[in-house]
Write a protein that holds these residues in place. Structure first.
Motif, PDB file in Angstrom:
ATOM      1  N   ASN A 240      18.295 -13.456  -4.931  1.00 22.14           N
ATOM      2  CA  ASN A 240      17.303 -12.892  -4.013  1.00 22.14           C
ATOM      3  C   ASN A 240      16.233 -13.632  -3.516  1.00 22.14           C
ATOM      4  O   ASN A 240      15.750 -13.684  -2.345  1.00 22.14           O
ATOM      5  CB  ASN A 240      16.850 -11.648  -4.558  1.00 22.14           C
ATOM      6  CG  ASN A 240      18.128 -10.693  -4.567  1.00 22.14           C
ATOM      7  OD1 ASN A 240      18.969 -10.647  -3.891  1.00 22.14           O
ATOM      8  ND2 ASN A 240      18.040  -9.551  -5.695  1.00 22.14           N
ATOM      9  N   LEU A 241      15.808 -14.596  -4.550  1.00 23.58           N
ATOM     10  CA  LEU A 241      14.540 -15.351  -4.392  1.00 23.58           C
ATOM     11  C   LEU A 241      15.081 -16.412  -3.303  1.00 23.58           C
ATOM     12  O   LEU A 241      14.227 -16.701  -2.225  1.00 23.58           O
ATOM     13  CB  LEU A 241      13.971 -15.896  -5.505  1.00 23.58           C
ATOM     14  CG  LEU A 241      12.877 -16.859  -5.493  1.00 23.58           C
ATOM     15  CD1 LEU A 241      11.668 -15.829  -4.798  1.00 23.58           C
ATOM     16  CD2 LEU A 241      12.351 -17.360  -6.788  1.00 23.58           C
ATOM     17  N   VAL A 242      16.158 -17.012  -3.449  1.00 26.83           N
ATOM     18  CA  VAL A 242      16.758 -18.119  -2.540  1.00 26.83           C
ATOM     19  C   VAL A 242      17.029 -17.491  -1.355  1.00 26.83           C
ATOM     20  O   VAL A 242      16.824 -18.274  -0.122  1.00 26.83           O
ATOM     21  CB  VAL A 242      17.991 -18.807  -3.124  1.00 26.83           C
ATOM     22  CG1 VAL A 242      18.704 -19.637  -2.155  1.00 26.83           C
ATOM     23  CG2 VAL A 242      17.759 -19.541  -4.370  1.00 26.83           C
ATOM     24  N   GLN A 243      17.710 -16.390  -1.171  1.00 21.00           N
ATOM     25  CA  GLN A 243      17.998 -15.526   0.305  1.00 21.00           C
ATOM     26  C   GLN A 243      16.608 -15.435   0.948  1.00 21.00           C
ATOM     27  O   GLN A 243      16.759 -15.700   2.078  1.00 21.00           O
ATOM     28  CB  GLN A 243      18.744 -14.406  -0.230  1.00 21.00           C
ATOM     29  CG  GLN A 243      20.217 -14.821  -0.713  1.00 21.00           C
ATOM     30  CD  GLN A 243      20.969 -13.488  -0.926  1.00 21.00           C
ATOM     31  OE1 GLN A 243      20.183 -12.300  -0.923  1.00 21.00           O
ATOM     32  NE2 GLN A 243      22.240 -13.434  -1.020  1.00 21.00           N
ATOM     33  N   ARG A 244      15.646 -15.061   0.177  1.00 19.01           N
ATOM     34  CA  ARG A 244      14.523 -14.827   0.895  1.00 19.01           C
ATOM     35  C   ARG A 244      13.712 -16.034   1.350  1.00 19.01           C
ATOM     36  O   ARG A 244      13.203 -16.049   2.780  1.00 19.01           O
ATOM     37  CB  ARG A 244      13.356 -13.943   0.194  1.00 19.01           C
ATOM     38  CG  ARG A 244      13.593 -12.588  -0.161  1.00 19.01           C
ATOM     39  CD  ARG A 244      12.455 -11.807  -0.610  1.00 19.01           C
ATOM     40  NE  ARG A 244      12.024 -12.259  -2.178  1.00 19.01           N
ATOM     41  CZ  ARG A 244      12.313 -11.938  -3.149  1.00 19.01           C
ATOM     42  NH1 ARG A 244      13.332 -11.098  -3.289  1.00 19.01           N
ATOM     43  NH2 ARG A 244      11.836 -12.600  -4.214  1.00 19.01           N
ATOM     44  N   ASN A 245      13.670 -17.059   0.648  1.00 19.94           N
ATOM     45  CA  ASN A 245      13.282 -18.132   1.242  1.00 19.94           C
ATOM     46  C   ASN A 245      13.892 -18.789   2.380  1.00 19.94           C
ATOM     47  O   ASN A 245      13.405 -19.456   3.442  1.00 19.94           O
ATOM     48  CB  ASN A 245      13.324 -19.543  -0.188  1.00 19.94           C
ATOM     49  CG  ASN A 245      12.086 -18.997  -1.036  1.00 19.94           C
ATOM     50  OD1 ASN A 245      11.229 -18.370  -0.716  1.00 19.94           O
ATOM     51  ND2 ASN A 245      12.265 -19.469  -2.040  1.00 19.94           N
ATOM     52  N   THR A 246      15.381 -18.747   2.378  1.00 21.70           N
ATOM     53  CA  THR A 246      16.125 -19.248   3.327  1.00 21.70           C
ATOM     54  C   THR A 246      15.911 -18.459   4.490  1.00 21.70           C
ATOM     55  O   THR A 246      15.597 -18.848   5.740  1.00 21.70           O
ATOM     56  CB  THR A 246      17.563 -19.039   2.979  1.00 21.70           C
ATOM     57  OG1 THR A 246      17.880 -19.791   1.618  1.00 21.70           O
ATOM     58  CG2 THR A 246      18.565 -19.614   4.172  1.00 21.70           C
ATOM     59  N   GLN A 247      15.740 -16.929   4.607  1.00 16.54           N
ATOM     60  CA  GLN A 247      15.564 -16.321   5.637  1.00 16.54           C
ATOM     61  C   GLN A 247      14.138 -16.469   6.348  1.00 16.54           C
ATOM     62  O   GLN A 247      13.952 -16.536   7.455  1.00 16.54           O
ATOM     63  CB  GLN A 247      15.735 -14.856   5.232  1.00 16.54           C
ATOM     64  CG  GLN A 247      17.076 -14.290   4.682  1.00 16.54           C
ATOM     65  CD  GLN A 247      17.024 -12.745   4.339  1.00 16.54           C
ATOM     66  OE1 GLN A 247      15.981 -12.174   4.318  1.00 16.54           O
ATOM     67  NE2 GLN A 247      18.263 -12.395   4.096  1.00 16.54           N
ATOM     68  N   SER A 248      13.217 -16.782   5.429  1.00 17.05           N
ATOM     69  CA  SER A 248      11.824 -17.163   6.000  1.00 17.05           C
ATOM     70  C   SER A 248      11.949 -18.211   6.566  1.00 17.05           C
ATOM     71  O   SER A 248      10.997 -18.490   7.599  1.00 17.05           O
ATOM     72  CB  SER A 248      10.825 -17.039   4.819  1.00 17.05           C
ATOM     73  OG  SER A 248      10.990 -18.066   3.798  1.00 17.05           O
ATOM     74  N   LYS A 249      12.554 -19.550   6.148  1.00 13.35           N
ATOM     75  CA  LYS A 249      12.679 -20.601   7.076  1.00 13.35           C
ATOM     76  C   LYS A 249      13.366 -20.325   8.416  1.00 13.35           C
ATOM     77  O   LYS A 249      13.016 -21.333   9.316  1.00 13.35           O
ATOM     78  CB  LYS A 249      13.423 -21.754   6.064  1.00 13.35           C
ATOM     79  CG  LYS A 249      12.788 -22.090   4.676  1.00 13.35           C
ATOM     80  CD  LYS A 249      13.369 -23.147   4.158  1.00 13.35           C
ATOM     81  CE  LYS A 249      12.583 -23.421   2.698  1.00 13.35           C
ATOM     82  NZ  LYS A 249      13.391 -24.783   1.890  1.00 13.35           N
ATOM     83  N   GLU A 250      14.480 -19.579   8.390  1.00 12.70           N
ATOM     84  CA  GLU A 250      15.161 -19.601   9.415  1.00 12.70           C
ATOM     85  C   GLU A 250      14.321 -18.697  10.443  1.00 12.70           C
ATOM     86  O   GLU A 250      14.418 -18.973  11.902  1.00 12.70           O
ATOM     87  CB  GLU A 250      16.279 -18.930   9.232  1.00 12.70           C
ATOM     88  CG  GLU A 250      17.326 -19.632   8.342  1.00 12.70           C
ATOM     89  CD  GLU A 250      18.887 -18.831   7.868  1.00 12.70           C
ATOM     90  OE1 GLU A 250      19.009 -17.542   8.280  1.00 12.70           O
ATOM     91  OE2 GLU A 250      19.766 -19.231   7.659  1.00 12.70           O
ATOM     92  N   GLY A 251      13.413 -17.922  10.102  1.00 20.27           N
ATOM     93  CA  GLY A 251      12.690 -17.129  11.151  1.00 20.27           C
ATOM     94  C   GLY A 251      11.803 -17.994  11.570  1.00 20.27           C
ATOM     95  O   GLY A 251      10.988 -17.825  12.645  1.00 20.27           O
ATOM     96  N   ALA A 252      11.073 -19.035  10.997  1.00 17.01           N
ATOM     97  CA  ALA A 252       9.951 -19.916  11.281  1.00 17.01           C
ATOM     98  C   ALA A 252      10.557 -20.720  12.129  1.00 17.01           C
ATOM     99  O   ALA A 252       9.917 -21.305  13.113  1.00 17.01           O
ATOM    100  CB  ALA A 252       9.548 -20.649  10.139  1.00 17.01           C
TER     101      ALA A 252
END
Length: 233
Positions: free
Chosen positions: A221-233
């Motif tokens: 879940n931590l990796v997924q959140r980091n990936t989503q935050s990078k994609e959103g940026a």
């Protein structure tokens, strides 16, 4: 006016609870240290008046903390039902059986030394929560810390129970190796021969099967959140 007084009282209660939880945690660490030293030196702790006195004072503080939280709780019956286990583990069983001259085997008496440490788990979860950013991280760190503590305590118990009868457990490091291999469910070349050792083997394996999936899910879940935050940026 009443609202400000109520808020001030709550802050005061929070500070008192925090100080008590830190004291409980520190005293628990002290008990763990004394248990470890006595185990490594093969000391008969029941013959040590100092240790029994220290444990009596520690259990007294645990009992005081329980009674204080019970008195200050707005829902006393609910608190009593959900926290009664903390009352049971705060009872100084070793002091009672020593005072009443009740005969216990050295192994059973050694096991009783760990009972007050159950109280420290609750304090540990609260103190850890102060230093973590969110609830998920707090729970994970608390679980991992308690898992490591359980592994260490199990290795001490395993060493005490097995080293006289099990030729594979000649030193404490053998018991520690067994505990870590057992909790990972990999297993080792050391196997239990006593009933207590066999029970510990099952308990550690069960804890390992419960804990490692939790850790895996948290990291995923931590990796997924980091990936989503990078994609959103």
């Amino acid at each position: 006016m009443e609202n400000s007084i109520s808020q001030g009282w709550r802050r005061y209660e929070s500070k008192v609870y925090g100080a008590l939880h830190i004291a409980i945690l520190l005293l628990s660490v002290f008990l763990v240290a004394t248990i470890s030293v006595d185990t490594f030196r093969n000391l008969l702790f029941l013959n040590q008046g100092n240790y029994l006195t220290i444990q009596l004072w520690v259990c007294t503080l645990f009992m005081f903390d329980f009674l204080l939280e019970l008195v200050l709780s707005p829902h006393k019956w609910r608190y009593l039902k959900t926290h009664f286990i903390f009352f049971l583990v705060s009872i100084p069983y070793l002091n009672i059986i020593t005072y009443l001259h009740i005969d216990f085997s050295p192994q059973a008496a050694y096991f009783l030394r760990f009972i007050p440490l159950v109280r420290s788990g609750y304090a540990l979860a609260i103190v850890v929560g102060w230093f973590t950013r969110n609830r998920a991280s707090s729970l994970l760190v608390s679980y991992l810390t308690m898992l490591l503590a359980t592994v260490y305590f199990s290795s001490l118990l395993f060493f005490v129970m097995e080293h006289d009868t099990n030729p594979l457990v000649a030193h404490y490091t053998d018991a520690l190796w067994w505990a870590f291999m057992d909790v990972t469910t990999v297993g080792s070349n050391i196997y239990a021969v006593t009933a207590t050792g066999k029970i510990l083997s099952v308990v550690l394996a069960a804890l390992g099967m419960m804990m490692f999936p939790i850790f895996t899910v948290y990291v995923t879940n931590l990796v997924q959140r980091n990936t989503q935050s990078k994609e959103g940026a």
